[in-house]
Motif scaffolding. Structure first.
Motif, PDB file in Angstrom:
ATOM      1  N   ASN A  59      48.340  50.334 -26.676  1.00 33.50           N
ATOM      2  CA  ASN A  59      48.116  52.152 -26.698  1.00 33.50           C
ATOM      3  C   ASN A  59      49.283  52.793 -27.136  1.00 33.50           C
ATOM      4  OD1 ASN A  59      46.014  51.022 -26.016  1.00 33.50           O
ATOM      5  ND2 ASN A  59      46.391  50.773 -23.599  1.00 33.50           N
ATOM      6  N   SER A  63      52.820  55.054 -33.808  1.00 31.89           N
ATOM      7  CA  SER A  63      51.665  54.773 -34.839  1.00 31.89           C
ATOM      8  C   SER A  63      52.343  54.480 -36.472  1.00 31.89           C
ATOM      9  CB  SER A  63      50.808  56.106 -35.071  1.00 31.89           C
ATOM     10  OG  SER A  63      50.007  56.396 -33.411  1.00 31.89           O
ATOM     11  N   GLY A 126      42.164  47.276 -29.185  1.00 34.18           N
ATOM     12  CA  GLY A 126      43.492  47.857 -29.027  1.00 34.18           C
ATOM     13  C   GLY A 126      42.986  47.708 -31.131  1.00 34.18           C
ATOM     14  N   ARG A 130      42.984  51.181 -33.389  1.00 35.44           N
ATOM     15  CA  ARG A 130      44.912  50.826 -34.115  1.00 35.44           C
ATOM     16  C   ARG A 130      44.582  50.212 -35.145  1.00 35.44           C
ATOM     17  NH1 ARG A 130      49.136  51.893 -31.220  1.00 35.44           N
ATOM     18  NH2 ARG A 130      50.190  52.145 -32.632  1.00 35.44           N
ATOM     19  N   ASP A 132      46.689  51.155 -38.451  1.00 35.69           N
ATOM     20  CA  ASP A 132      47.704  50.455 -39.147  1.00 35.69           C
ATOM     21  C   ASP A 132      47.907  48.871 -37.626  1.00 35.69           C
ATOM     22  OD1 ASP A 132      48.171  51.339 -35.695  1.00 35.69           O
ATOM     23  OD2 ASP A 132      50.080  51.878 -35.523  1.00 35.69           O
TER      24      ASP A 132
END
Length: 786
Positions: A59, A63, A126, A130, A132
């Motif tokens: 979290n 980024s 996650g 996410r 990335d």
């Protein structure tokens, strides 16, 4: 800083400290600092802190675009690398337990499972949002090889070379954590195609191996249950469906993954989903994707053969599949589109899984109905296999060889499955009585200890299949050709029934495979040996007799060098004797000769080839010759000690016995002027004689191949291979003589085949004579003489 200090002083405050830090409005530098601190804690934290740490990292990690450039991207790769180092394989976790200890061990194991379950949920959430971190994971795993580090092909300008070198030294191979992380990533629908592609690529390159899957999944079924449906099942499905595009490594990985999923996820609904998916593979790929169907059915076979692999406890594979038998029985609908190997595997699978259902049924009415349904097949009892027996009986009754072949495979599969049960019962009986496992006790007690009703069922089922493979209808035994129309009838039908004998030949081959695999019980082997030895002698073997005074025989048997050269021998059968003397009234038979007699004592028997192929009886002319080699192959396998027999000494007379064949002059220049029916007989005789000699060589070559030691005339092969009457040196001499005969027969066959346009080998269609290309072509309006 205060929160970090509190956490370092009291590690139990890790979770509230992480929550507090996560709620603070941190700058980019502060966020990078706390992320690195969390990474350091990840390597030393106790197992209960892993879910909180992974949630915090997923979290709060800064980024990045996952392109491999920039500090944020470097930090994302560092997070992925630390996650890949987690000890997630069985036996590598501190909290792991085998389940055999005291209550504290069991509590610790439960705590570990719960912790890993929470960690997997946090990782899955996650990776879902996410992009990335997902990109960093895929690139890191894609760049991992056996010889170089995972990031050797990427540039991280803001990372130190020392960090890269350390990473390359620490992460040289794929670890079980890679499988876990990819499974977590695949839970998101938008990530699943990328993970499937990476899985296939890694499997095809050999970097993802079955052993890696075992390390990652065995013993972890409870922890990974949230990944079962959304990712693991999808990955297994993708690996198996790519079997026709990718290499064999991909198929093996899919087979292993399905097998592990069945054993590790043992809840009925989960196992039903595995079985249903495999059945779908078979149903959708049969007749189109052969490799996919083979792989799916191999999963079922591995489950039965390997039992409770990976389940942590002993489990009978057949019993585990039994609740899902209706799924397997539904595969019978696809029999006509399956290959021979797939049909054989399916029947073995069904008999293994469904064979004991009758023992579990308490309904007397149902058992009675099942017994009535199967009584016509000569078997007792009922159960879920009744559908299988009905399918076998139905296919045996059909006239098409392709359909009948399915029934034959099912019959032999039944004999093999029942033999397995009988062998298990015999083994348990021997263990209970503390019997010494010797050849004498095994053979001496098999016939008495094995339950005779079950052996009787197998015998009746084989007899039923054998009778169903016999040609239907009446035959024209003894029919004489007296006019032109009947001559045309038999001429046009010559060779057309070869295919009808293929069913019995296929039955012999299937039984031979079962014998060679060692999967038939001894009483069944003895029954087959006795039955088919007698039939072989009656159908194919003729006897010699000493001629009485006043009777003559054409000097076609070379007796030079034999102790009986002053005695006249001739075929005992009057028809065969007439063929040899040239006095036969059979207009389709050329003159015969007893050929290829090996020098030595005069043989007692000969093989009747010409007399069969020149018979007016269609069964003798076109069905029995097709059975010659397969029947002898079965009898030889039953007697070969490599397959549990008593030795080939009982059959060695066939190695040196001559053959009744057309006279050598018939395959020379005068062959062209012979009637087409006689050309067919001559060519067919040479064809089946060639096959017969090859079969003899193949059957005896092993017994005579080993060179004698110390000048002994006995082979140095294992003693059990040969009987005391079997001389390996003589066998080698006879094999050389048969090789010479084979060369001569092949040359004669080549000559006759090139000039006989009415002959086609079994399984092939007769081609019309190319009249337009032949110099001596017969005009279309002229009826050829027969």
């Amino acid at each position: 800083s205060t929160i970090q200090q509190l956490c370092s002083e009291d590690p139990t405050l890790l979770i509230p400290c992480l929550d507090a830090i996560g709620s603070l409005p941190l700058s980019a530098r502060e966020l990078e600092r706390v992320t690195r601190d969390a990474l350091e804690a990840l390597a030393t934290v106790e197992v209960w802190g892993l879910p909180s740490l992974t949630t915090f990292l997923m979290n709060n990690c800064p980024s990045g675009n996952g392109s491999g450039s920039g500090s944020d991207s470097d930090l994302a790769f560092e997070v992925i690398e630390e996650l890949r180092k987690l000890p997630l394989s069985r036996g590598s976790r501190n909290g792991g337990s085998s389940g055999n200890g005291d209550g504290n061990d069991k509590d610790a194991s439960k705590t570990t499972i719960d912790t890993e379950t929470l960690m997997i949920e946090s990782l899955s959430r996650g990776f879902a949002h996410r992009a990335d971190l997902t990109s960093a994971l895929l690139k890191a795993i894609k760049g991992t090889h056996h010889s170089t580090g995972p990031h050797s092909q990427y540039n991280y300008p803001h990372s130190s070379q020392a960090l890269i070198a350390a990473q390359q030294q620490q992460q040289q191979h794929h670890s079980p954590a890679d499988i876990w992380l990819l499974a977590c990533c695949a839970t998101a629908p938008h990530n699943l195609p990328k993970v499937k592609t990476l899985f296939r690529t890694k499997a095809n390159n050999g970097f993802f191996t079955p052993q890696l899957l075992r390390d990652a999944l065995i013993g972890n079924g409870m922890a990974l249950r949230s990944l079962f449906h959304p990712s693991l099942m999808e990955l297994a499905d993708g690996l198996l469906r790519s079997s026709n595009v990718e290499g064999s490594s991909t198929v093996e990985l899919g087979v292993t993954l399905y097998q592990l999923l069945f054993h590790e996820f043992w809840e009925p609904m989960q196992r039903q989903e595995v079985v249903g998916s495999l059945v779908t593979h078979v149903g959708s790929g049969v007749g189109v994707k052969v490799k996919e169907v083979d792989a799916a059915m191999r999963v079922f076979s591995n489950i039965i053969d390997n039992g409770g692999i990976g389940s942590g406890k002993k489990e009978d594979g057949a019993a585990a599949l039994r609740p899902f038998a209706p799924f397997l029985i539904s595969l019978l609908e696809h029999l006509h589109h399956m290959t021979t190997a797939q049909v054989r595997r399916l029947f073995l699978l069904l008999f293994a899984v469904c064979g004991e259902w009758n023992d579990e049924k308490d309904d007397d009415d149902m058992a009675a109905a099942a017994s009535a349904a199967s009584s016509s097949f000569g078997r007792t009892g009922g159960g879920a296999c009744d559908d299988v027996y009905i399918v076998i009986k139905k296919h045996l009754s059909l006239s098409s060889f392709a359909k009948k072949k399915i029934g034959i495979i099912g019959t032999v599969a039944y004999a093999v499955s029942r033999s397995s049960k009988l062998l298990e019962q015999q083994s348990s009986t021997d263990n209970e009585k503390n019997m010494v496992d010797t050849e004498e006790t095994r053979l001496g007690t098999a016939s008495t200890a094995l339950p005779s009703p079950e052996v009787h069922d197998v015998m009746e089922m084989i007899d039923a299949a054998y009778s169903q493979c016999q040609p239907s209808g009446t035959t024209s035994s003894g029919l004489l050709i007296s006019n032109l129309s009947s001559r045309h009838t038999i001429s046009s039908s010559m060779g057309s029934a070869f295919s009808e004998g293929s069913a019995i030949a296929f039955l012999f081959d299937e039984l031979c495979y079962a014998v060679r695999s060692g999967r038939l019980a001894e009483p069944i082997r003895k029954y087959l040996d006795q039955k088919f030895q007698e039939e072989f002698e009656d159908a194919f073997v003729g006897d010699f007799t000493v001629l009485k005074e006043g009777k003559t025989c054409s000097p076609t048997i070379d007796l030079s060098g034999t102790p009986d050269n002053d005695v006249s021998f001739a075929p005992a059968d009057s028809d065969d004797l007439a063929l040899v003397n040239g006095t036969s009234t059979n207009i389709i038979a050329p003159r015969g000769e007893i050929r290829f007699s090996i020098e030595g004592p005069h043989p007692e028997v000969y093989v009747k080839i010409l007399s069969l192929l020149s018979s007016y009886d269609m069964i003798e002319r076109e069905l029995l010759p097709v059975q010659l080699c397969p029947m002898f192959r079965l009898v030889a396998a039953l007697n070969d000690t490599r397959h549990g027999g008593c030795g080939l000494s009982e059959l060695d007379a066939m190695l040196d016995c001559p053959m009744l064949l057309p006279h050598p002059e018939s395959s020379k220049i005068q062959f062209k002027d012979m009637p087409s029916m006689q050309q067919w007989v001559i060519t067919s005789s040479y064809f089946f004689a060639t096959c017969w000699v090859r079969e003899l060589i193949n059957s005896f070559i092993y017994a005579g191949a080993v060179v004698p030691s110390n000048g002994s005339t006995q082979s140095s092969a294992p003693k059990s291979t040969l009987s005391h009457e079997f001389n390996a040196t003589d066998v080698r001499k006879k094999i050389v003589a048969r090789l010479k005969a084979l060369v001569e027969l092949e040359e004669e066959l080549r000559f006759t085949c090139s000039r006989c346009f009415v002959f086609a080998a079994p399984g092939l269609d007769i081609l019309p004579a190319p009249k337009e290309l032949l110099d001596d072509a017969i005009p279309d309006d002229v009826e050829p003489e027969l």
